[in-house]
Design a protein around this motif. Structure first.
Motif, PDB file in Angstrom:
ATOM      1  N   ASP A  96      36.185  50.419  40.349  1.00 35.93           N
ATOM      2  CA  ASP A  96      37.559  50.067  39.963  1.00 35.93           C
ATOM      3  C   ASP A  96      37.749  48.555  40.092  1.00 35.93           C
ATOM      4  N   ILE A  97      37.627  47.856  38.983  1.00 35.51           N
ATOM      5  CA  ILE A  97      37.749  46.402  38.984  1.00 35.51           C
ATOM      6  C   ILE A  97      39.167  45.970  39.323  1.00 35.51           C
ATOM      7  N   GLY A  98      40.152  46.705  38.848  1.00 39.32           N
ATOM      8  CA  GLY A  98      41.545  46.358  39.135  1.00 39.32           C
ATOM      9  C   GLY A  98      41.878  46.433  40.606  1.00 39.32           C
ATOM     10  N   ARG A  99      41.216  47.297  41.318  1.00 33.86           N
ATOM     11  CA  ARG A  99      41.495  47.472  42.752  1.00 33.86           C
ATOM     12  C   ARG A  99      40.637  46.578  43.623  1.00 33.86           C
ATOM     13  N   HIS A 100      39.341  46.419  43.246  1.00 35.82           N
ATOM     14  CA  HIS A 100      38.401  45.695  44.098  1.00 35.82           C
ATOM     15  C   HIS A 100      38.054  44.307  43.577  1.00 35.82           C
ATOM     16  N   GLY A 101      38.209  44.076  42.288  1.00 36.29           N
ATOM     17  CA  GLY A 101      37.836  42.784  41.718  1.00 36.29           C
ATOM     18  C   GLY A 101      36.404  42.788  41.209  1.00 36.29           C
ATOM     19  N   TYR A 102      36.151  41.867  40.275  1.00 35.35           N
ATOM     20  CA  TYR A 102      34.833  41.808  39.654  1.00 35.35           C
ATOM     21  C   TYR A 102      33.746  41.463  40.659  1.00 35.35           C
ATOM     22  N   GLN A 103      34.012  40.537  41.555  1.00 32.20           N
ATOM     23  CA  GLN A 103      32.991  40.105  42.504  1.00 32.20           C
ATOM     24  C   GLN A 103      32.528  41.257  43.390  1.00 32.20           C
ATOM     25  N   HIS A 104      33.493  42.033  43.879  1.00 32.01           N
ATOM     26  CA  HIS A 104      33.147  43.163  44.748  1.00 32.01           C
ATOM     27  C   HIS A 104      32.372  44.223  43.982  1.00 32.01           C
TER      28      HIS A 104
END
Length: 267
Positions: A214-222
């Motif tokens: 989930d990019i919206g929740r964790h971000g691309y880097q994570h």
């Protein structure tokens, strides 16, 4: 009428020098002892394949077929079903086993999917599922029982059964380190596909196949960091599989009796 050739020639001098023993042969046991029919092994693999097909079928009936088939666990389970069906036929017909590169990749993918399911989505909110929770909650009777049995079969029972088949019923395939790297191609392509699909779909609960993506929740880097760690862990697991395959004993014991024995030279 010719006289029979004597087994030992008398008064033959011994050739001086150190006595040497024959070096062990590197030829596979199958080149000397042909495989035999193994009906119990064939029956076990057939049951394993049917159980895999049944578990996938239940998941397809309870959710969107396109979304269910997009999951790595479903794809690896279908691959397991195909490989087990082919292996069952070969065990029944006394044919050579499937290539170790194929069976090793299948085992790796099934075990990896099970480990990812039990480790990463453990604290997901809401709980991770491949099907529609509202549809599953409305089921009763036999349908509800099958819906409850399908996930543990996919993520626990079938991987354990595949490992047991590999350990107890399959001869070592002599896989190489190059196979470990080649086995990463499919998981890498799958992770790329899953991230691209999530980026293209509109916002919603069904945007990502797995909670850790989930990019919206964790971000691309994570998300990219977790994906890279997954690939590294998968490569380490592949190395363990190759090492174990090259060092484990042969449970089938194809070379136990070859029909002849080589003896040291006389002299």
């Amino acid at each position: 009428m010719t006289a029979p050739i004597p087994r030992d020639i008398p008064d033959l001098p011994v050739i001086p020098g150190r006595r040497t023993n024959l070096m062990p042969s590197s030829a596979p046991a199958g080149a000397v002892a042909p495989p035999v029919r193994r009906p119990l092994t064939a029956a076990y693999r057939l049951l394993l394949a049917l159980a895999a097909i049944a578990a996938v079928t239940v998941e397809l009936l309870l959710g969107s077929p396109a979304r269910v088939l997009s999951h790595f666990a479903i794809q690896s389970t279908l691959l397991l079903a195909v490989v087990m069906l082919a292996s069952a036929g070969r065990a029944w017909a006394a044919r050579r086993p499937l290539p170790g590169a194929l069976t090793g990749a299948t085992l790796l993918y099934v075990v990896a999917a099970a480990l990812v399911h039990h480790v990463l989505p453990a604290d997901a909110t809401p709980a991770f599922t491949m099907t529609d929770p509202t549809t599953t909650a409305a089921l009763t009777g036999t349908a509800a029982t099958l819906a409850a049995l399908a996930p543990p079969a996919l993520h626990t029972a079938l991987p354990v059964a595949a490992v047991l088949d590999w350990l107890l019923l399959s001869p070592p395939a002599r896989t190489r380190l190059a196979h470990a790297a080649a086995w990463l191609l499919y998981p890498t392509a799958y992770l790329t596909f899953a991230l691209t699909l999530g980026a293209l779909l509109p916002d919603g609960a069904a945007r990502f196949l797995h909670p850790f993506q989930d990019i919206g929740r964790h971000g691309y880097q994570h998300v990219l960091g977790v994906s890279l760690l997954l690939l590294l862990a998968l490569y380490a697991l592949a190395l363990v599989l190759v090492t174990a395959d090259r060092t484990r004993p042969d449970p089938v014991r194809l070379g136990a009796k070859t029909g002849f024995r080589l003896q040291p030279p006389v002299g």
